[in-house]
Design a protein around this motif. Structure first.
Motif, PDB file in Angstrom:
ATOM      1  N   ILE A 155     -11.836 -51.654 -42.074  1.00 22.45           N
ATOM      2  CA  ILE A 155     -12.665 -52.639 -42.331  1.00 22.45           C
ATOM      3  C   ILE A 155     -12.178 -54.102 -42.432  1.00 22.45           C
ATOM      4  O   ILE A 155     -11.102 -54.421 -42.780  1.00 22.45           O
ATOM      5  CB  ILE A 155     -13.041 -52.320 -43.879  1.00 22.45           C
ATOM      6  CG1 ILE A 155     -13.725 -50.995 -43.973  1.00 22.45           C
ATOM      7  CG2 ILE A 155     -14.050 -53.421 -44.703  1.00 22.45           C
ATOM      8  CD1 ILE A 155     -14.348 -50.590 -45.315  1.00 22.45           C
ATOM      9  N   THR A 156     -12.923 -54.881 -41.599  1.00 18.11           N
ATOM     10  CA  THR A 156     -12.520 -56.413 -41.685  1.00 18.11           C
ATOM     11  C   THR A 156     -12.969 -57.031 -42.929  1.00 18.11           C
ATOM     12  O   THR A 156     -13.841 -56.543 -43.484  1.00 18.11           O
ATOM     13  CB  THR A 156     -13.266 -57.092 -40.441  1.00 18.11           C
ATOM     14  OG1 THR A 156     -14.531 -57.082 -40.671  1.00 18.11           O
ATOM     15  CG2 THR A 156     -12.714 -56.619 -39.268  1.00 18.11           C
TER      16      THR A 156
ATOM     17  N   ARG B 198     -16.587 -58.003 -47.544  1.00 20.06           N
ATOM     18  CA  ARG B 198     -17.511 -59.055 -48.450  1.00 20.06           C
ATOM     19  C   ARG B 198     -19.031 -58.519 -48.381  1.00 20.06           C
ATOM     20  O   ARG B 198     -19.622 -58.329 -49.301  1.00 20.06           O
ATOM     21  CB  ARG B 198     -17.547 -60.370 -47.687  1.00 20.06           C
ATOM     22  CG  ARG B 198     -18.249 -61.545 -48.434  1.00 20.06           C
ATOM     23  CD  ARG B 198     -18.409 -62.712 -47.643  1.00 20.06           C
ATOM     24  NE  ARG B 198     -19.039 -62.611 -46.384  1.00 20.06           N
ATOM     25  CZ  ARG B 198     -18.256 -63.202 -45.484  1.00 20.06           C
ATOM     26  NH1 ARG B 198     -16.982 -63.535 -45.349  1.00 20.06           N
ATOM     27  NH2 ARG B 198     -18.943 -62.843 -44.110  1.00 20.06           N
ATOM     28  N   GLN B 199     -19.464 -57.953 -47.355  1.00 19.78           N
ATOM     29  CA  GLN B 199     -20.883 -57.270 -47.151  1.00 19.78           C
ATOM     30  C   GLN B 199     -21.074 -56.195 -47.960  1.00 19.78           C
ATOM     31  O   GLN B 199     -22.000 -55.876 -48.778  1.00 19.78           O
ATOM     32  CB  GLN B 199     -21.396 -56.959 -45.645  1.00 19.78           C
ATOM     33  CG  GLN B 199     -22.855 -56.751 -45.434  1.00 19.78           C
ATOM     34  CD  GLN B 199     -23.574 -57.577 -46.258  1.00 19.78           C
ATOM     35  OE1 GLN B 199     -23.589 -58.878 -45.943  1.00 19.78           O
ATOM     36  NE2 GLN B 199     -24.803 -57.259 -46.953  1.00 19.78           N
ATOM     37  N   LEU B 200     -20.064 -55.398 -48.013  1.00 15.84           N
ATOM     38  CA  LEU B 200     -20.118 -54.283 -48.665  1.00 15.84           C
ATOM     39  C   LEU B 200     -20.255 -54.382 -50.232  1.00 15.84           C
ATOM     40  O   LEU B 200     -20.814 -53.981 -50.926  1.00 15.84           O
ATOM     41  CB  LEU B 200     -18.997 -53.135 -48.545  1.00 15.84           C
ATOM     42  CG  LEU B 200     -19.004 -52.497 -47.080  1.00 15.84           C
ATOM     43  CD1 LEU B 200     -17.691 -51.911 -46.759  1.00 15.84           C
ATOM     44  CD2 LEU B 200     -20.238 -51.505 -46.788  1.00 15.84           C
ATOM     45  N   LEU B 201     -19.189 -55.244 -50.565  1.00 13.97           N
ATOM     46  CA  LEU B 201     -19.240 -55.632 -51.956  1.00 13.97           C
ATOM     47  C   LEU B 201     -20.502 -56.419 -52.622  1.00 13.97           C
ATOM     48  O   LEU B 201     -20.888 -55.817 -53.756  1.00 13.97           O
ATOM     49  CB  LEU B 201     -18.035 -56.742 -52.277  1.00 13.97           C
ATOM     50  CG  LEU B 201     -16.535 -56.341 -52.321  1.00 13.97           C
ATOM     51  CD1 LEU B 201     -15.718 -57.285 -52.495  1.00 13.97           C
ATOM     52  CD2 LEU B 201     -16.632 -55.251 -53.749  1.00 13.97           C
ATOM     53  N   ILE B 202     -21.132 -57.038 -51.793  1.00 16.26           N
ATOM     54  CA  ILE B 202     -22.431 -57.656 -52.284  1.00 16.26           C
ATOM     55  C   ILE B 202     -23.305 -56.633 -52.207  1.00 16.26           C
ATOM     56  O   ILE B 202     -24.151 -56.554 -52.957  1.00 16.26           O
ATOM     57  CB  ILE B 202     -23.072 -58.784 -51.182  1.00 16.26           C
ATOM     58  CG1 ILE B 202     -21.737 -59.966 -51.211  1.00 16.26           C
ATOM     59  CG2 ILE B 202     -24.264 -59.172 -51.191  1.00 16.26           C
ATOM     60  CD1 ILE B 202     -21.965 -60.992 -50.102  1.00 16.26           C
TER      61      ILE B 202
ATOM     62  N   ASP C  64     -23.412 -53.906 -57.814  1.00 13.51           N
ATOM     63  CA  ASP C  64     -24.063 -53.342 -58.958  1.00 13.51           C
ATOM     64  C   ASP C  64     -23.880 -51.868 -59.279  1.00 13.51           C
ATOM     65  O   ASP C  64     -23.778 -51.290 -60.347  1.00 13.51           O
ATOM     66  CB  ASP C  64     -25.563 -53.388 -58.896  1.00 13.51           C
ATOM     67  CG  ASP C  64     -26.031 -54.890 -59.016  1.00 13.51           C
ATOM     68  OD1 ASP C  64     -25.269 -55.555 -59.522  1.00 13.51           O
ATOM     69  OD2 ASP C  64     -26.994 -55.011 -58.372  1.00 13.51           O
ATOM     70  N   LEU C  65     -23.188 -50.987 -58.200  1.00 10.00           N
ATOM     71  CA  LEU C  65     -22.743 -49.830 -58.530  1.00 10.00           C
ATOM     72  C   LEU C  65     -21.341 -49.478 -58.784  1.00 10.00           C
ATOM     73  O   LEU C  65     -21.041 -48.393 -58.990  1.00 10.00           O
ATOM     74  CB  LEU C  65     -23.109 -48.959 -57.107  1.00 10.00           C
ATOM     75  CG  LEU C  65     -24.620 -48.736 -56.772  1.00 10.00           C
ATOM     76  CD1 LEU C  65     -24.727 -48.160 -55.440  1.00 10.00           C
ATOM     77  CD2 LEU C  65     -25.458 -48.182 -57.698  1.00 10.00           C
ATOM     78  N   LEU C  66     -20.489 -50.463 -58.738  1.00  8.97           N
ATOM     79  CA  LEU C  66     -19.102 -50.344 -59.059  1.00  8.97           C
ATOM     80  C   LEU C  66     -18.862 -50.095 -60.339  1.00  8.97           C
ATOM     81  O   LEU C  66     -19.790 -50.573 -61.522  1.00  8.97           O
ATOM     82  CB  LEU C  66     -18.432 -51.958 -58.513  1.00  8.97           C
ATOM     83  CG  LEU C  66     -18.538 -51.902 -57.131  1.00  8.97           C
ATOM     84  CD1 LEU C  66     -17.832 -53.392 -56.687  1.00  8.97           C
ATOM     85  CD2 LEU C  66     -17.951 -50.835 -56.363  1.00  8.97           C
TER      86      LEU C  66
END
Length: 81
Positions: free
Chosen positions: A45-46, A51-55, A59-61
């Protein structure tokens, strides 16, 4: 990240491990090839992808992870015609 760095990383993994490797500078073609042929699952993962995955999944973290990565939703008004 180069193929050598991926091979070194994989050298310490064991059967049954699932790996995630995040790079701030991206991956070479050979590094991606090494990851694809690894005997343990390895996802590369770059930073833009992270960043996109975190955004997308913030809410599921769990609470502990959100404490490590404190994001705040900001609403921006849309101009109406």
């Amino acid at each position: 990240m180069s193929a050598d760095e991926i091979r070194r990383f994989l050298g310490g993994r064991h059967v049954g491990d699932r790996c995630l490797y995040v790079s701030t500078g991206g991956f070479t073609k050979d590094a991606r090839y090494e990851a694809d042929r690894a005997t343990v699952p390895l996802t590369l993962i770059t930073m833009p992808e992270l960043r996109q995955l975190l955004i997308e999944y913030y809410d599921l973290l769990d609470t502990q992870t959100r404490t490590l990565v404190p994001l705040q939703r900001i609403y921006w008004p849309v101009e109406s015609d």
